[in-house]
Motif scaffolding. Structure first.
Motif, mmCIF file in Angstrom:
data_model
loop_
_atom_site.group_PDB
_atom_site.id
_atom_site.type_symbol
_atom_site.label_atom_id
_atom_site.label_comp_id
_atom_site.label_asym_id
_atom_site.label_seq_id
_atom_site.Cartn_x
_atom_site.Cartn_y
_atom_site.Cartn_z
ATOM 1 N N ALA A 104 -3.166 -7.044 -12.751
ATOM 2 C CA ALA A 104 -2.532 -5.824 -13.076
ATOM 3 C C ALA A 104 -3.301 -4.643 -12.411
ATOM 4 O O ALA A 104 -3.556 -3.381 -12.881
ATOM 5 N N ASP A 105 -3.783 -4.700 -11.221
ATOM 6 C CA ASP A 105 -4.426 -4.027 -10.450
ATOM 7 C C ASP A 105 -3.611 -2.623 -9.809
ATOM 8 O O ASP A 105 -3.911 -1.802 -9.825
ATOM 9 N N GLY A 106 -2.170 -3.166 -9.579
ATOM 10 C CA GLY A 106 -1.319 -2.157 -9.059
ATOM 11 C C GLY A 106 -0.719 -2.632 -7.803
ATOM 12 O O GLY A 106 -0.763 -4.128 -7.479
ATOM 13 N N ILE A 107 -0.150 -1.979 -7.246
ATOM 14 C CA ILE A 107 0.935 -2.447 -5.906
ATOM 15 C C ILE A 107 0.254 -1.785 -4.578
ATOM 16 O O ILE A 107 0.434 -0.534 -4.645
ATOM 17 N N ALA A 108 -0.346 -2.297 -3.659
ATOM 18 C CA ALA A 108 -0.775 -1.677 -2.481
ATOM 19 C C ALA A 108 0.556 -1.093 -1.622
ATOM 20 O O ALA A 108 1.692 -1.703 -1.539
ATOM 21 N N PRO A 109 0.392 0.065 -1.069
ATOM 22 C CA PRO A 109 1.520 0.706 -0.266
ATOM 23 C C PRO A 109 1.516 0.086 0.914
ATOM 24 O O PRO A 109 1.398 0.711 1.985
ATOM 25 N N ILE A 110 1.869 -1.079 1.097
ATOM 26 C CA ILE A 110 1.739 -1.994 2.382
ATOM 27 C C ILE A 110 2.868 -1.262 3.335
ATOM 28 O O ILE A 110 2.355 -1.235 4.466
ATOM 29 N N ALA A 111 3.955 -0.864 2.788
ATOM 30 C CA ALA A 111 5.204 -0.420 3.798
ATOM 31 C C ALA A 111 4.772 0.742 4.395
ATOM 32 O O ALA A 111 4.834 1.156 5.665
ATOM 33 N N LYS A 112 3.875 1.454 3.671
ATOM 34 C CA LYS A 112 3.470 3.059 4.207
ATOM 35 C C LYS A 112 2.508 2.580 5.299
ATOM 36 O O LYS A 112 2.374 3.271 6.189
ATOM 37 N N MET A 113 1.722 1.626 4.985
ATOM 38 C CA MET A 113 0.603 1.238 5.923
ATOM 39 C C MET A 113 0.879 0.509 7.145
ATOM 40 O O MET A 113 0.643 1.246 8.383
ATOM 41 N N LEU A 114 2.118 -0.126 7.208
ATOM 42 C CA LEU A 114 2.647 -0.762 8.303
ATOM 43 C C LEU A 114 3.313 0.328 9.276
ATOM 44 O O LEU A 114 3.192 0.415 10.338
ATOM 45 N N GLU A 115 3.768 1.219 8.357
ATOM 46 C CA GLU A 115 4.723 2.256 9.152
ATOM 47 C C GLU A 115 3.700 3.277 10.010
ATOM 48 O O GLU A 115 3.938 3.867 10.881
ATOM 49 N N ALA A 116 2.537 3.582 9.264
ATOM 50 C CA ALA A 116 1.381 4.378 10.040
ATOM 51 C C ALA A 116 0.685 3.437 11.071
ATOM 52 O O ALA A 116 -0.057 4.344 11.865
ATOM 53 N N GLY A 117 0.948 2.245 11.037
ATOM 54 C CA GLY A 117 0.239 1.402 12.193
ATOM 55 C C GLY A 117 -1.301 0.872 11.718
ATOM 56 O O GLY A 117 -2.076 0.520 12.556
ATOM 57 N N VAL A 118 -1.165 0.674 10.553
ATOM 58 C CA VAL A 118 -2.623 0.157 9.849
ATOM 59 C C VAL A 118 -2.423 -1.618 10.053
ATOM 60 O O VAL A 118 -1.493 -1.961 9.752
ATOM 61 N N PRO A 119 -3.479 -2.069 10.630
ATOM 62 C CA PRO A 119 -3.421 -3.441 10.914
ATOM 63 C C PRO A 119 -3.342 -4.211 9.315
ATOM 64 O O PRO A 119 -4.358 -4.131 8.732
ATOM 65 N N VAL A 120 -2.439 -4.822 9.061
ATOM 66 C CA VAL A 120 -2.368 -5.566 7.585
ATOM 67 C C VAL A 120 -2.070 -7.085 7.772
ATOM 68 O O VAL A 120 -1.181 -7.344 8.708
ATOM 69 N N SER A 121 -2.862 -7.524 6.975
ATOM 70 C CA SER A 121 -2.969 -9.267 6.948
ATOM 71 C C SER A 121 -2.726 -9.571 5.476
ATOM 72 O O SER A 121 -2.522 -8.777 4.522
ATOM 73 N N LEU A 122 -2.654 -10.978 5.354
ATOM 74 C CA LEU A 122 -2.365 -11.458 3.871
ATOM 75 C C LEU A 122 -3.514 -12.242 3.414
ATOM 76 O O LEU A 122 -4.024 -12.956 4.288
#
Length: 370
Positions: free
Chosen positions: A298-316
């Motif tokens: 229950a840490d929360g939900i990372a704003p991955i969609a916003k990061m991807l839209e901004a161009g942050v390199p996101v992995s899993l």
């Protein structure tokens, strides 16, 4: 006609190239452990003869999956506690195991780390993970042999911390011994078979690392030409603590002291502002998203969609089996996409192919292996 070790034919080849090419009746030629050709089956079977031929009709042929955040030490803890927030989980589940591993290391007993790493490699390969970042505590260089024997590509990370905020006695190595171990691991990884194992410094998190340790590791990483991984903004507890101490968000604080950059992989990155996301983008810092772990504790939900839209390199990443219970990257892809759709109330966000990119080429970019 050229003879190769393996020829896979008649499959659906999902290339994960920039054009998102999919070859629906495709073939793959492999020789001496390397892919030497990809293309339509009728073309490749005229150019290559396989010592072993695999018919992939009705199957997809994918690049190996890349898990950018895990802790093999906890692989024997599958199914443990599902009712604890992170701080309590660290105190009750993680810390006792870490203390055991560190004390074993000090006594010259490496069995726990060795067999936990072996189990982790087996579990990873069985679910299609061919490259993984493993963030560990005191690890004898002998453990690097496990990666070599398994044949997996690995980023071995030594966790570093020097602030005893919630750590149990016996959890920390003396500073000089910790840095000496890092030097030995760097040297051992550089000698790994086929260069398949690399090293990163692993700062635990801003909560449990002093500013001086973070700055020292930044300097060492530059000097030794290796990367850094660190848990960032994983919990509201961390955000509050760093804000109270420094008047900054965790991302803002780490940026101010010069840590962030293209050789840094931040795990979790849940509690972010829009300004934080822009900092990650501008510094080239990558993110390892661990959706199932973040849900379980229950840490929360990372704003991955916003990061991807901004161009942050996101992995899993799957994170440890004590906070996820499995290493299923397909499940991680599905959950990651669904969480963004429901929080943004937009079903078009993070479509399937983008989720697959995070688990493959996105992971490679995050680790500097693209």
């Amino acid at each position: 006609m050229t003879e190769v070790d393996i020829l896979i034919e008649d499959g659906v080849i999902v290339t994960m190239d920039e054009a998102r090419s999919i070859i629906f009746d495709g073939a793959l030629a492999i020789d001496q452990g390397r892919i030497v050709a990809v293309g339509p089956t009728d073309q490749l079977v005229g150019d290559y003869a396989g010592k072993k031929v695999i018919n992939a009709r009705g199957k997809a042929v994918l690049p190996g999956l890349i898990d950018t955040h895990h802790h093999f030490l906890q692989n024997f803890l599958k199914g443990s506690r599902d009712d604890l927030a992170l701080v309590d989980w660290i105190d009750n589940v993680s810390s006792p195991r870490i203390v055991l591993a560190v004390q074993d290391y000090l006594k010259g007993d490496y069995d726990l780390q060795y067999y936990a790493t072996l189990l982790g490699c087996i579990d990873a390969l069985k679910v299609g993970i061919t490259c993984i970042l493993n963030m560990e505590w005191a690890t004898h260089p002998k453990v690097i042999e496990v990666y070599e024997d398994a044949g997996i590509r690995a980023v071995h990370t030594l966790t570093m911390t020097d602030v005893d905020r919630w750590n149990k006695p016996g959890m920390l190595l003396p500073h000089d011994r910790l840095m000496d171990l890092a030097d030995h691991l760097i040297a051992r990884c550089r000698e790994s078979k086929d260069g398949r194992v690399t090293f990163r410094y692993g700062l635990a998190c801003p909560n449990s690392c002093s500013t001086s340790l973070i700055e020292e590791v930044r300097d060492l990483a530059d000097r030794n030409g290796v990367g850094i991984t660190i848990h960032i903004a994983e919990t509201k507890f961390e955000w509050d603590n760093i804000h109270n101490l420094f008047g900054k968000t965790p991302v803002g604080y780490l940026n101010d002291i010069g840590l962030l950059g293209p050789d840094v992989l931040g795990a979790h990155c849940i509690w972010l502002s829009d300004e934080d996301i822009q900092i990650l983008k501008e510094t080239g810092t990558s993110v390892a998203h661990n959706p199932e772990c973040n849900m379980k504790i229950a840490d929360g939900i990372a704003p991955i969609a916003k990061m991807l839209e901004a161009g942050v390199p996101v992995s899993l990443g799957t994170d440890s089996c004590a906070t996820n219970d499995n290493m299923d990257m397909f499940e991680a892809m599905r959950v990651a996409a669904f969480l963004q759709k429901v929080t943004q109330l937009d079903s078009s966000i993070v479509p399937a192919y983008q989720a697959l990119e995070m688990a493959t080429i996105g992971g490679a970019r995050a680790l500097g292996m693209e």
